[in-house]
Design a protein around this motif. Structure first.
Motif, PDB file in Angstrom:
ATOM      1  N   ALA A 243     -43.646   3.671  34.540  1.00 47.57           N
ATOM      2  CA  ALA A 243     -43.221   2.525  35.345  1.00 47.57           C
ATOM      3  C   ALA A 243     -41.779   2.099  35.085  1.00 47.57           C
ATOM      4  O   ALA A 243     -41.124   1.594  35.993  1.00 47.57           O
ATOM      5  CB  ALA A 243     -44.164   1.347  35.107  1.00 47.57           C
ATOM      6  N   THR A 244     -41.286   2.258  33.866  1.00 46.58           N
ATOM      7  CA  THR A 244     -39.953   1.861  33.385  1.00 46.58           C
ATOM      8  C   THR A 244     -39.913   0.371  33.051  1.00 46.58           C
ATOM      9  O   THR A 244     -40.677  -0.438  33.591  1.00 46.58           O
ATOM     10  CB  THR A 244     -38.801   2.185  34.353  1.00 46.58           C
ATOM     11  N   CYS A 245     -39.001   0.027  32.167  1.00 45.59           N
ATOM     12  CA  CYS A 245     -38.872  -1.353  31.683  1.00 45.59           C
ATOM     13  C   CYS A 245     -38.552  -2.333  32.808  1.00 45.59           C
ATOM     14  O   CYS A 245     -39.169  -3.398  32.914  1.00 45.59           O
ATOM     15  CB  CYS A 245     -37.770  -1.441  30.635  1.00 45.59           C
ATOM     16  N   LEU A 246     -37.562  -2.000  33.633  1.00 40.46           N
ATOM     17  CA  LEU A 246     -37.128  -2.934  34.659  1.00 40.46           C
ATOM     18  C   LEU A 246     -38.196  -3.151  35.726  1.00 40.46           C
ATOM     19  O   LEU A 246     -38.362  -4.269  36.224  1.00 40.46           O
ATOM     20  CB  LEU A 246     -35.827  -2.453  35.306  1.00 40.46           C
ATOM     21  N   VAL A 247     -38.907  -2.096  36.070  1.00 43.20           N
ATOM     22  CA  VAL A 247     -40.005  -2.266  37.024  1.00 43.20           C
ATOM     23  C   VAL A 247     -41.069  -3.176  36.426  1.00 43.20           C
ATOM     24  O   VAL A 247     -41.550  -4.117  37.064  1.00 43.20           O
ATOM     25  CB  VAL A 247     -40.616  -0.904  37.413  1.00 43.20           C
ATOM     26  N   ASN A 248     -41.424  -2.920  35.185  1.00 40.97           N
ATOM     27  CA  ASN A 248     -42.490  -3.672  34.537  1.00 40.97           C
ATOM     28  C   ASN A 248     -42.143  -5.152  34.380  1.00 40.97           C
ATOM     29  O   ASN A 248     -42.990  -6.025  34.597  1.00 40.97           O
ATOM     30  CB  ASN A 248     -42.779  -3.057  33.165  1.00 40.97           C
ATOM     31  N   THR A 249     -40.899  -5.432  34.031  1.00 39.15           N
ATOM     32  CA  THR A 249     -40.533  -6.812  33.719  1.00 39.15           C
ATOM     33  C   THR A 249     -39.905  -7.567  34.879  1.00 39.15           C
ATOM     34  O   THR A 249     -40.013  -8.797  34.951  1.00 39.15           O
ATOM     35  CB  THR A 249     -39.556  -6.856  32.529  1.00 39.15           C
ATOM     36  N   MET A 250     -39.239  -6.865  35.784  1.00 35.74           N
ATOM     37  CA  MET A 250     -38.451  -7.537  36.813  1.00 35.74           C
ATOM     38  C   MET A 250     -38.918  -7.282  38.243  1.00 35.74           C
ATOM     39  O   MET A 250     -38.706  -8.113  39.125  1.00 35.74           O
ATOM     40  CB  MET A 250     -36.977  -7.119  36.693  1.00 35.74           C
ATOM     41  N   ARG A 251     -39.519  -6.126  38.513  1.00 32.23           N
ATOM     42  CA  ARG A 251     -39.883  -5.790  39.893  1.00 32.23           C
ATOM     43  C   ARG A 251     -41.183  -4.996  39.905  1.00 32.23           C
ATOM     44  O   ARG A 251     -41.227  -3.841  40.335  1.00 32.23           O
ATOM     45  CB  ARG A 251     -38.749  -4.976  40.524  1.00 32.23           C
ATOM     46  N   PRO A 252     -42.282  -5.589  39.417  1.00 30.65           N
ATOM     47  CA  PRO A 252     -43.545  -4.831  39.335  1.00 30.65           C
ATOM     48  C   PRO A 252     -44.031  -4.299  40.670  1.00 30.65           C
ATOM     49  O   PRO A 252     -44.776  -3.313  40.710  1.00 30.65           O
ATOM     50  CB  PRO A 252     -44.522  -5.848  38.734  1.00 30.65           C
ATOM     51  N   ARG A 253     -43.636  -4.925  41.774  1.00 30.99           N
ATOM     52  CA  ARG A 253     -44.067  -4.440  43.087  1.00 30.99           C
ATOM     53  C   ARG A 253     -43.628  -2.994  43.314  1.00 30.99           C
ATOM     54  O   ARG A 253     -44.307  -2.238  44.026  1.00 30.99           O
ATOM     55  CB  ARG A 253     -43.506  -5.342  44.194  1.00 30.99           C
ATOM     56  N   VAL A 254     -42.518  -2.580  42.712  1.00 29.35           N
ATOM     57  CA  VAL A 254     -42.077  -1.189  42.836  1.00 29.35           C
ATOM     58  C   VAL A 254     -43.102  -0.259  42.211  1.00 29.35           C
ATOM     59  O   VAL A 254     -43.407   0.815  42.745  1.00 29.35           O
ATOM     60  CB  VAL A 254     -40.689  -1.002  42.181  1.00 29.35           C
ATOM     61  N   GLY A 255     -43.655  -0.657  41.077  1.00 26.04           N
ATOM     62  CA  GLY A 255     -44.687   0.151  40.438  1.00 26.04           C
ATOM     63  C   GLY A 255     -45.936   0.260  41.294  1.00 26.04           C
ATOM     64  O   GLY A 255     -46.517   1.345  41.435  1.00 26.04           O
ATOM     65  N   PHE A 256     -46.348  -0.864  41.886  1.00 22.98           N
ATOM     66  CA  PHE A 256     -47.526  -0.834  42.759  1.00 22.98           C
ATOM     67  C   PHE A 256     -47.264   0.008  44.006  1.00 22.98           C
ATOM     68  O   PHE A 256     -48.155   0.700  44.494  1.00 22.98           O
ATOM     69  CB  PHE A 256     -47.929  -2.252  43.142  1.00 22.98           C
ATOM     70  N   ALA A 257     -46.036  -0.050  44.516  1.00 26.25           N
ATOM     71  CA  ALA A 257     -45.691   0.762  45.687  1.00 26.25           C
ATOM     72  C   ALA A 257     -45.731   2.248  45.346  1.00 26.25           C
ATOM     73  O   ALA A 257     -46.251   3.066  46.113  1.00 26.25           O
ATOM     74  CB  ALA A 257     -44.308   0.372  46.207  1.00 26.25           C
ATOM     75  N   ALA A 258     -45.187   2.605  44.181  1.00 28.04           N
ATOM     76  CA  ALA A 258     -45.221   4.006  43.745  1.00 28.04           C
ATOM     77  C   ALA A 258     -46.656   4.474  43.570  1.00 28.04           C
ATOM     78  O   ALA A 258     -47.022   5.586  43.984  1.00 28.04           O
ATOM     79  CB  ALA A 258     -44.435   4.165  42.445  1.00 28.04           C
TER      80      ALA A 258
END
Length: 248
Positions: free
Chosen positions: A15-30
Protein backbone atom coordinates in the motif's frame (compact mmCIF):
# COMPACT_ATOMS: atom_id res chain seq x y z
CA UNK A 1 -14.60 -9.98 -16.03
CA UNK A 2 -11.62 -11.89 -14.53
CA UNK A 3 -8.61 -11.97 -16.80
CA UNK A 4 -7.22 -15.41 -17.76
CA UNK A 5 -3.77 -14.47 -16.43
CA UNK A 6 -5.24 -14.06 -12.94
CA UNK A 7 -6.13 -17.75 -12.54
CA UNK A 8 -4.81 -19.03 -9.21
CA UNK A 9 -2.43 -16.05 -8.89
CA UNK A 10 -1.96 -14.30 -5.55
CA UNK A 11 -1.07 -10.63 -5.42
CA UNK A 12 0.46 -8.91 -2.43
CA UNK A 13 -0.65 -5.26 -2.44
CA UNK A 14 2.07 -2.99 -1.06
CA UNK A 15 0.00 0.00 0.00
CA UNK A 16 2.93 2.39 0.80
CA UNK A 17 3.22 4.84 3.68
CA UNK A 18 1.58 7.81 1.97
CA UNK A 19 -1.39 5.80 0.76
CA UNK A 20 -1.88 4.29 4.20
CA UNK A 21 -1.62 7.55 6.12
CA UNK A 22 -2.74 10.24 3.70
CA UNK A 23 -4.82 8.78 0.85
CA UNK A 24 -6.20 5.34 1.80
CA UNK A 25 -8.80 5.56 -0.97
CA UNK A 26 -5.95 4.90 -3.44
CA UNK A 27 -5.31 1.58 -1.73
CA UNK A 28 -8.99 0.64 -1.89
CA UNK A 29 -9.08 1.64 -5.56
CA UNK A 30 -6.04 -0.51 -6.33
CA UNK A 31 -7.61 -3.42 -4.45
CA UNK A 32 -10.86 -3.01 -6.42
CA UNK A 33 -9.04 -3.02 -9.76
CA UNK A 34 -6.98 -6.10 -8.92
CA UNK A 35 -9.91 -8.08 -7.55
CA UNK A 36 -12.11 -7.19 -10.52
CA UNK A 37 -9.30 -8.50 -12.74
CA UNK A 38 -9.67 -11.83 -10.92
CA UNK A 39 -6.65 -11.86 -8.62
CA UNK A 40 -6.63 -13.04 -5.03
CA UNK A 41 -5.26 -10.02 -3.19
CA UNK A 42 -3.79 -9.70 0.27
CA UNK A 43 -2.57 -6.57 2.06
CA UNK A 44 -0.04 -7.81 4.64
CA UNK A 45 -0.34 -6.01 7.96
CA UNK A 46 3.40 -6.47 8.49
CA UNK A 47 4.36 -4.15 5.64
CA UNK A 48 6.42 -1.06 6.44
CA UNK A 49 8.03 1.82 4.55
CA UNK A 50 10.02 0.75 1.50
CA UNK A 51 13.08 2.56 2.88
CA UNK A 52 13.44 5.08 0.08
CA UNK A 53 14.05 8.03 2.49
CA UNK A 54 16.85 6.01 4.08
CA UNK A 55 18.31 5.06 0.72
CA UNK A 56 18.19 8.60 -0.68
CA UNK A 57 19.86 10.05 2.42
CA UNK A 58 22.69 7.50 2.40
CA UNK A 59 21.46 5.17 5.14
CA UNK A 60 22.02 1.93 3.25
CA UNK A 61 21.91 -0.19 6.41
CA UNK A 62 18.45 1.12 7.27
CA UNK A 63 17.27 0.62 3.69
CA UNK A 64 18.75 -2.89 3.67
CA UNK A 65 16.85 -3.79 6.86
CA UNK A 66 13.58 -2.69 5.26
CA UNK A 67 14.41 -4.61 2.09
CA UNK A 68 14.96 -7.77 4.12
CA UNK A 69 11.63 -7.25 5.88
CA UNK A 70 9.93 -6.71 2.51
CA UNK A 71 11.44 -9.96 1.25
CA UNK A 72 10.17 -11.82 4.30
CA UNK A 73 6.72 -10.28 3.95
CA UNK A 74 6.13 -10.63 0.20
CA UNK A 75 8.25 -13.52 -1.07
CA UNK A 76 5.31 -15.94 -0.99
CA UNK A 77 3.23 -13.98 -3.52
CA UNK A 78 3.10 -14.54 -7.28
CA UNK A 79 3.16 -10.78 -7.82
CA UNK A 80 3.61 -7.66 -5.72
CA UNK A 81 1.73 -4.58 -6.92
CA UNK A 82 2.44 -1.03 -5.78
CA UNK A 83 0.24 2.04 -6.50
CA UNK A 84 3.33 4.24 -6.57
CA UNK A 85 6.08 4.65 -9.13
CA UNK A 86 8.66 5.78 -6.57
CA UNK A 87 8.09 2.91 -4.13
CA UNK A 88 7.77 0.46 -7.01
CA UNK A 89 11.10 1.64 -8.40
CA UNK A 90 12.71 1.37 -4.97
CA UNK A 91 11.81 -2.31 -4.85
CA UNK A 92 12.25 -3.21 -8.50
CA UNK A 93 15.38 -1.18 -9.28
CA UNK A 94 17.20 -0.37 -6.05
CA UNK A 95 16.56 -3.23 -3.62
CA UNK A 96 18.83 -5.67 -5.50
CA UNK A 97 21.69 -3.15 -5.24
CA UNK A 98 21.58 -3.39 -1.45
CA UNK A 99 22.76 -7.03 -1.54
CA UNK A 100 26.36 -7.92 -2.41
CA UNK A 101 27.31 -10.67 -4.83
CA UNK A 102 27.53 -13.94 -2.95
CA UNK A 103 24.90 -12.92 -0.42
CA UNK A 104 22.37 -15.79 -0.34
CA UNK A 105 19.54 -13.23 -0.13
CA UNK A 106 20.55 -11.49 -3.36
CA UNK A 107 19.04 -13.96 -5.88
CA UNK A 108 15.87 -14.16 -3.79
CA UNK A 109 15.62 -10.37 -3.73
CA UNK A 110 16.26 -10.15 -7.48
CA UNK A 111 13.51 -12.69 -8.13
CA UNK A 112 11.02 -10.80 -5.96
CA UNK A 113 11.99 -7.47 -7.51
CA UNK A 114 11.36 -8.98 -10.93
CA UNK A 115 7.77 -9.79 -10.08
CA UNK A 116 7.06 -6.46 -8.36
CA UNK A 117 5.16 -3.95 -10.50
CA UNK A 118 3.74 -0.48 -10.28
CA UNK A 119 -0.06 -0.75 -10.52
CA UNK A 120 -0.61 0.77 -13.98
CA UNK A 121 2.31 -1.14 -15.45
CA UNK A 122 0.92 -4.36 -14.00
CA UNK A 123 -2.59 -3.79 -15.33
CA UNK A 124 -1.34 -2.78 -18.75
CA UNK A 125 1.87 -4.75 -19.38
CA UNK A 126 1.21 -7.95 -17.44
CA UNK A 127 -2.57 -8.33 -17.36
CA UNK A 128 -3.54 -6.48 -20.53
CA UNK A 129 -6.70 -5.38 -18.76
CA UNK A 130 -9.75 -4.05 -20.58
CA UNK A 131 -11.72 -1.50 -18.57
CA UNK A 132 -15.33 -0.44 -18.97
CA UNK A 133 -15.90 3.23 -19.83
CA UNK A 134 -16.58 5.55 -16.91
CA UNK A 135 -20.19 6.47 -16.23
CA UNK A 136 -19.19 10.13 -16.44
CA UNK A 137 -15.81 10.42 -18.21
CA UNK A 138 -13.64 13.36 -17.22
CA UNK A 139 -11.24 15.41 -19.27
CA UNK A 140 -7.85 14.83 -17.67
CA UNK A 141 -4.28 16.01 -17.80
CA UNK A 142 -1.55 13.62 -16.67
CA UNK A 143 1.61 14.40 -14.70
CA UNK A 144 4.38 11.89 -15.43
CA UNK A 145 5.93 11.30 -12.01
CA UNK A 146 9.72 11.08 -12.14
CA UNK A 147 10.41 7.57 -10.80
CA UNK A 148 7.62 5.90 -12.73
CA UNK A 149 8.66 7.56 -15.97
CA UNK A 150 12.44 7.41 -15.74
CA UNK A 151 13.02 4.21 -13.79
CA UNK A 152 10.04 2.08 -14.81
CA UNK A 153 9.23 3.36 -18.30
CA UNK A 154 5.64 4.32 -17.48
CA UNK A 155 4.37 6.79 -20.06
CA UNK A 156 1.95 5.30 -22.59
CA UNK A 157 0.26 2.88 -20.17
CA UNK A 158 -1.76 5.37 -18.07
CA UNK A 159 -2.87 7.24 -21.17
CA UNK A 160 -4.04 4.03 -22.82
CA UNK A 161 -6.02 3.01 -19.74
CA UNK A 162 -7.56 6.47 -19.39
CA UNK A 163 -8.55 6.13 -23.02
CA UNK A 164 -10.37 2.89 -22.18
CA UNK A 165 -12.35 4.89 -19.60
CA UNK A 166 -13.24 7.30 -22.45
CA UNK A 167 -11.48 10.18 -20.70
CA UNK A 168 -10.28 12.99 -22.92
CA UNK A 169 -6.56 13.47 -22.28
CA UNK A 170 -5.47 17.10 -22.52
CA UNK A 171 -1.68 17.12 -22.36
CA UNK A 172 -0.20 19.88 -20.24
CA UNK A 173 3.02 21.65 -21.10
CA UNK A 174 6.09 19.96 -19.58
CA UNK A 175 4.13 16.93 -18.38
CA UNK A 176 7.42 15.11 -17.75
CA UNK A 177 8.95 17.86 -15.59
CA UNK A 178 9.20 17.19 -11.82
CA UNK A 179 6.44 18.65 -9.63
CA UNK A 180 8.95 19.61 -6.94
CA UNK A 181 8.09 16.95 -4.37
CA UNK A 182 11.06 14.65 -4.88
CA UNK A 183 10.87 12.98 -1.47
CA UNK A 184 13.45 14.72 0.69
CA UNK A 185 14.02 17.40 -1.97
CA UNK A 186 10.96 19.38 -0.89
CA UNK A 187 12.24 19.37 2.68
CA UNK A 188 15.80 20.41 1.83
CA UNK A 189 14.89 22.99 -0.81
CA UNK A 190 11.38 24.29 0.00
CA UNK A 191 11.65 27.51 -2.03
CA UNK A 192 12.75 25.68 -5.18
CA UNK A 193 10.14 22.99 -4.60
CA UNK A 194 7.42 25.60 -4.17
CA UNK A 195 8.27 27.30 -7.44
CA UNK A 196 8.32 23.97 -9.27
CA UNK A 197 4.87 22.98 -8.04
CA UNK A 198 3.54 26.45 -8.85
CA UNK A 199 4.64 26.02 -12.47
CA UNK A 200 3.23 22.50 -12.57
CA UNK A 201 -0.22 23.54 -11.33
CA UNK A 202 -0.27 26.49 -13.72
CA UNK A 203 0.40 24.10 -16.60
CA UNK A 204 -2.36 21.77 -15.40
CA UNK A 205 -4.86 24.62 -15.19
CA UNK A 206 -3.82 25.92 -18.62
CA UNK A 207 -4.65 22.51 -20.14
CA UNK A 208 -8.34 23.13 -19.45
CA UNK A 209 -8.80 19.63 -18.02
CA UNK A 210 -11.31 18.83 -15.28
CA UNK A 211 -8.84 16.66 -13.38
CA UNK A 212 -5.10 16.51 -12.76
CA UNK A 213 -4.04 12.86 -12.56
CA UNK A 214 -0.79 11.16 -11.59
CA UNK A 215 0.47 7.77 -10.45
CA UNK A 216 2.41 8.78 -7.34
CA UNK A 217 0.75 9.91 -4.12
CA UNK A 218 3.67 12.13 -3.13
CA UNK A 219 3.28 14.14 -6.32
CA UNK A 220 -0.50 14.07 -5.95
CA UNK A 221 -0.45 15.52 -2.43
CA UNK A 222 2.10 18.15 -3.41
CA UNK A 223 0.09 19.35 -6.40
CA UNK A 224 -3.28 19.05 -4.67
CA UNK A 225 -1.99 21.07 -1.72
CA UNK A 226 -0.80 23.83 -4.03
CA UNK A 227 -4.13 23.90 -5.85
CA UNK A 228 -6.07 24.11 -2.58
CA UNK A 229 -3.88 26.93 -1.27
CA UNK A 230 -4.48 28.84 -4.50
CA UNK A 231 -8.22 28.14 -4.43
CA UNK A 232 -8.16 26.50 -7.87
CA UNK A 233 -11.09 24.32 -8.89
CA UNK A 234 -9.63 21.23 -10.52
CA UNK A 235 -9.80 17.68 -9.19
CA UNK A 236 -6.52 16.05 -8.19
CA UNK A 237 -6.72 12.26 -8.59
CA UNK A 238 -4.49 9.23 -8.41
CA UNK A 239 -4.72 7.12 -11.55
CA UNK A 240 -6.12 4.22 -9.48
CA UNK A 241 -9.03 6.37 -8.29
CA UNK A 242 -9.85 7.34 -11.86
CA UNK A 243 -9.65 3.80 -13.26
CA UNK A 244 -11.70 2.38 -10.38
CA UNK A 245 -14.44 5.02 -10.77
CA UNK A 246 -13.72 6.40 -7.31
CA UNK A 247 -13.45 10.07 -8.25
CA UNK A 248 -15.89 11.62 -5.77
Amino acid sequence: MPHPSAALKKVGLFATCLVNTMRPRVGFAALKLLEEAGFEVEVPKEQTCCGQPNYNSGDRNGARAMAEHFLKTYEGFDYVVVPSGSCGAMVRVHYPKLFEEGDPLKPRMEALAGRTYELVSFLSDVVGIELAPAATPLSVTYHDACSGLRELGIKAQPRALMGQKKCEVKEMEDAEVCCGFGGLFCVKYPEVSGEMVRRKTEAALASGAEALVTGDVGCLLNMEGALLREGKEIKALHIAELLADMTE
